[in-house]
Enzyme design. Structure first.
Site, PDB file in Angstrom:
ATOM      1  N   ASP A  59     120.038  -7.715  89.242  1.00 19.39           N
ATOM      2  CA  ASP A  59     119.989  -6.743  90.587  1.00 19.39           C
ATOM      3  C   ASP A  59     120.483  -5.484  91.049  1.00 19.39           C
ATOM      4  OD1 ASP A  59     119.945  -6.462  93.347  1.00 19.39           O
ATOM      5  OD2 ASP A  59     121.185  -8.168  93.591  1.00 19.39           O
ATOM      6  N   VAL A  60     119.013  -4.569  91.061  1.00 22.16           N
ATOM      7  CA  VAL A  60     118.924  -3.598  91.052  1.00 22.16           C
ATOM      8  C   VAL A  60     120.084  -2.653  91.791  1.00 22.16           C
ATOM      9  CG1 VAL A  60     116.472  -3.284  91.014  1.00 22.16           C
ATOM     10  CG2 VAL A  60     117.095  -2.901  92.905  1.00 22.16           C
ATOM     11  N   TYR A 102     114.436  -1.442 106.630  1.00 22.04           N
ATOM     12  CA  TYR A 102     113.596  -1.182 106.143  1.00 22.04           C
ATOM     13  C   TYR A 102     113.039   0.177 106.027  1.00 22.04           C
ATOM     14  CZ  TYR A 102     109.219  -1.180 103.026  1.00 22.04           C
ATOM     15  OH  TYR A 102     107.724  -1.182 102.129  1.00 22.04           O
TER      16      TYR A 102
END
Length: 268
Positions: free
Chosen positions: A55-56, A155
């Site tokens: 998982d980044v 986002y």
């Protein structure tokens, strides 16, 4: 002109979409590629020389991934920070707690977590890093990072921040011969673009490009050592609105269409 033959590359989000396309194209050009993806099986299916499930957003996991690449292949020349997520359109008011933070954790913090441990290896190889900003929020590509994105504030916030991270990193690493490219995508035909509350129109579908075309555009930009690239190039004209900032926000506030978006996304 940067040559990929013999280079060692790490691609996050390498299990699908643009990241998987980058893995394939880099491999075709003679690079040894490590695909990192939260879905290890997807990373394994990318055709990369090395697949890592991580998982980044996990700083320690990404440090271990970078260390594993350098240990196994002896160097790291290219880093493509392609991993990214969004959510179905909704305002911050109605999102489940933690949803917006997860988007920022993956898109922004994940990029930081990937690059920080890679800095010294990139300096050693005089390598190149790619960061992914955006020209549009996938479910509503009309605005994106150029304007506040209704239904996708987290986002657009993350992608604007990624742009600044890339600009700052370029300044810090330029004395060491490390290149930085910031990529701005318009709508790309991936799972993210289908996270919409309304059926796609023919015109919106025509605007989409394939992950392969998006990946090819990024790799071509790295080959030419470009600092920034807008993909596809038809969106270059949007740069003219960028300096107008909050003046455009005021126009949005008077837009009936935007008020309709707010009502729709508030009820998501």
């Amino acid at each position: 002109m940067r040559d990929f033959s013999g280079a060692v590359a790490l691609v996050t989000g390498g299990g699908g979409g643009i990241g998987a396309a980058e893995v394939r194209l880099l491999t075709e050009r003679g690079a040894t590629v490590c695909a990192v993806d939260i879905d290890e099986d997807a990373a394994l299916g990318s055709g990369a020389a090395l697949a890592i499930g991580a998982d980044v957003a996990d700083r320690e996991a990404m440090a271990e991934a970078v260390d594993r690449v350098v240990t196994q292949f002896g160097r790291l020349d290219l880093v493509f920070c392609t991993a990214g997520i969004t959510h179905r359109p909704a305002t911050l008011r109605v999102l489940e707690p933690g949803t917006a933070q997860r988007v920022i954790d993956v898109n922004l913090v994940g990029t930081l977590n990937t690059l920080e441990p890679a800095i010294d290896p990139l300096i050693a190889s005089r390598g190149h890093a790619v960061l992914v900003s955006s020209m549009g929020w996938p479910p509503n590509s009309e605005f994106g990072t150029l304007l506040p994105t209704l239904g996708g504030v987290a986002y657009s916030t993350s992608k604007v921040a990624v742009e600044m991270l890339g600009r700052g990193l370029r300044i810090e690493l330029s004395p060491y011969g490390v290149g930085v490219t910031i990529a701005y995508f318009g709508p790309v035909d991936t799972a993210m673009v289908r996270l919409t509350n309304v059926p796609p129109t023919r015109s919106s579908e025509r605007l989409r490009i394939s992950p392969e075309k998006a990946a090819a555009g990024v790799i071509r930009a790295v080959e030419r050592e470009k600092v920034r690239v807008i993909i596809p190039g038809r969106w270059n004209f949007l740069n003219v609105v960028r300096p107008l900032g909050v003046h455009l926000d005021n126009l949005l506030l008077r837009s009936r269409k935007q008020r309709d978006f707010i009502r729709t996304y508030d009820s998501a």
